[in-house]
Motif scaffolding. Sequence first.
Motif, PDB file in Angstrom:
ATOM      1  N   GLN A  17       0.807  -1.206   0.000  1.00 56.06           N
ATOM      2  CA  GLN A  17       0.000   0.000   0.000  1.00 56.06           C
ATOM      3  C   GLN A  17       0.848   1.267   0.000  1.00 56.06           C
ATOM      4  N   LYS A  18       1.873   1.244   0.822  1.00 58.24           N
ATOM      5  CA  LYS A  18       2.728   2.430   0.916  1.00 58.24           C
ATOM      6  C   LYS A  18       3.353   2.743  -0.450  1.00 58.24           C
ATOM      7  N   GLU A  19       3.861   1.689  -1.104  1.00 55.43           N
ATOM      8  CA  GLU A  19       4.520   1.873  -2.398  1.00 55.43           C
ATOM      9  C   GLU A  19       3.533   2.348  -3.460  1.00 55.43           C
ATOM     10  N   ILE A  20       2.343   1.765  -3.415  1.00 53.95           N
ATOM     11  CA  ILE A  20       1.329   2.181  -4.387  1.00 53.95           C
ATOM     12  C   ILE A  20       0.969   3.644  -4.187  1.00 53.95           C
ATOM     13  N   ASP A  21       0.905   4.048  -2.934  1.00 52.27           N
ATOM     14  CA  ASP A  21       0.613   5.451  -2.648  1.00 52.27           C
ATOM     15  C   ASP A  21       1.699   6.363  -3.211  1.00 52.27           C
ATOM     16  N   ILE A  22       2.945   5.954  -2.985  1.00 51.58           N
ATOM     17  CA  ILE A  22       4.059   6.747  -3.499  1.00 51.58           C
ATOM     18  C   ILE A  22       3.959   6.873  -5.015  1.00 51.58           C
ATOM     19  N   PHE A  23       3.689   5.744  -5.656  1.00 52.73           N
ATOM     20  CA  PHE A  23       3.582   5.703  -7.114  1.00 52.73           C
ATOM     21  C   PHE A  23       2.421   6.583  -7.581  1.00 52.73           C
ATOM     22  N   ASP A  24       1.273   6.402  -6.959  1.00 50.66           N
ATOM     23  CA  ASP A  24       0.091   7.195  -7.330  1.00 50.66           C
ATOM     24  C   ASP A  24       0.357   8.682  -7.185  1.00 50.66           C
ATOM     25  N   TYR A  25       0.994   9.029  -6.078  1.00 53.79           N
ATOM     26  CA  TYR A  25       1.242  10.444  -5.835  1.00 53.79           C
ATOM     27  C   TYR A  25       2.184  11.014  -6.895  1.00 53.79           C
ATOM     28  N   PHE A  26       3.199  10.215  -7.225  1.00 48.94           N
ATOM     29  CA  PHE A  26       4.172  10.632  -8.227  1.00 48.94           C
ATOM     30  C   PHE A  26       3.494  10.877  -9.577  1.00 48.94           C
ATOM     31  N   ILE A  27       2.681   9.908  -9.993  1.00 47.40           N
ATOM     32  CA  ILE A  27       1.941   9.989 -11.257  1.00 47.40           C
ATOM     33  C   ILE A  27       1.071  11.250 -11.265  1.00 47.40           C
TER      34      ILE A  27
END
Lengths: 156, 156
Positions: A17-27
Motif C-alpha cells: 500500500q505504501k509503495e502504491i501510494d508513493i507511485f500514485d502520488y508521483f503519477i
Amino acid sequence: MRCYHDNDYHIQIMTFQKEIDIFDYFIMSKGLKQSGQRRDILKTFLKTEKHLTADELFRLVKKKNPSIGVATVYRTIKLICDCGLGRELRLDNDSVRYEHFFNHDHHDHLYCTDCGELTEVVDREIEKLQQKLAKKAGFKMQGHRLIIHGICRKCS
Amino acid sequence: MRCYHDNDYHIQIMTFQKEIDIFDYFIMSKGLKQSGQRRDILKTFLKTEKHLTADELFRLVKKKNPSIGVATVYRTIKLICDCGLGRELRLDNDSVRYEHFFNHDHHDHLYCTDCGELTEVVDREIEKLQQKLAKKAGFKMQGHRLIIHGICRKCS
DNA sequence: TTATCTGCAAAGCCTTTGCACTTAG
DNA sequence: CTAAGTGCAAAGGCTTTGCAGATAA
C-alpha cells in the motif's frame, strides 16, 4: 502472498500500500494518469525478489495480464525508478536489470563472476567514508553504486 | 607525443613499450596473431585520456588508418580489456565506455549527474574495508567498481 | 602453408517511437 | 471532453557475426 517482517516476526499480507501510494502520488503530481497496467507492473515488480530485466518483468506481468505490451513495461519501469521505488543495475556483459526497494534497505552488491549470483551487502563504515571522499572532492553526493566482483563461497 | 611524469617532471616520449609487450605476449600466448590494426587501436586507446565508446575509438583510429573497420575495433578493445590494459565502464543512461590503465593507478569514479564529468579518485581505507567485507561474506575478491553520483563543484 | 584477421554488410539484441485506438480524470 | 496511456509493429542504436579475401607466423 505473505512475508515475515524481520523486526516482529508478524505474518502479514503484502499489499504494497505504501509503495502504491508513493507511485500514485508521483503519477498525479506530474499530471499523468494512473492505469491498471501500471499498477500490475508495479505489483509484479515489487513481488519479485530477483533483479529482473525489462523483458523478464514483461513475461511475468503477461501471466497476470496477457494483453500487456512490452513497450508499456519499458515505459512503466522508468516511472517506477523515477519515483524512487527501484533502480537500474548495469552489470558487466549483461543488459540492464532492475531492483526494487520494498523491504530492502540501501545496499551494495557482491557479484560472483562464476555463477553470476548477486548478494546484497551493507557496510556503514564504507558508506561514511564515501561521503567523506565526495565531500573532500567538492562533490554534493547523491548516491553511489558499489559492486565487488569475486568468487562466492559456493563456487570456490 | 609527450607527457609529464607526476613524480619527476621529466619529459619523455610515450612509446607504450611495456603495454605493447603485454599485449603482444597475451596475443601470442593465446595462439592469436598480431596485426597493424590491433597495434594502431591499442596505441590510440592508450594515448587518449578520455573514457571512449568503441565507436569514438573507431573514429579516432580511422584518422590514422582510414581503412579500418568498426568490427575490428569492437573485437580489439575486448582483447585489450582481456589482457588487463583496460576495462569497461557502464555508466547509467549511456553506452559502454572504456578506460585504460596507462599512467593510472586503480581508481574509482565520481560522476557528475549534471555535466557528466567523470573524476578519478582513490581512497585506500575504502579499498581495505571492501576487502574485509568480501572476506566476511566468504568471497574471494577479484575487483570492484565504485561510482559515486552527485553534483560536482563546477555545477553546484 | 594455414589458421587467424580484416572490412564489409547483414543480422541480432534491446529499447524507443509513431500511430490509431482507448481510457482516466 | 481531452490529454495521456496502450499495444502493435516499425524504426533506432549499438554490437556481433558470416563471409571471402588478405596476412602473420
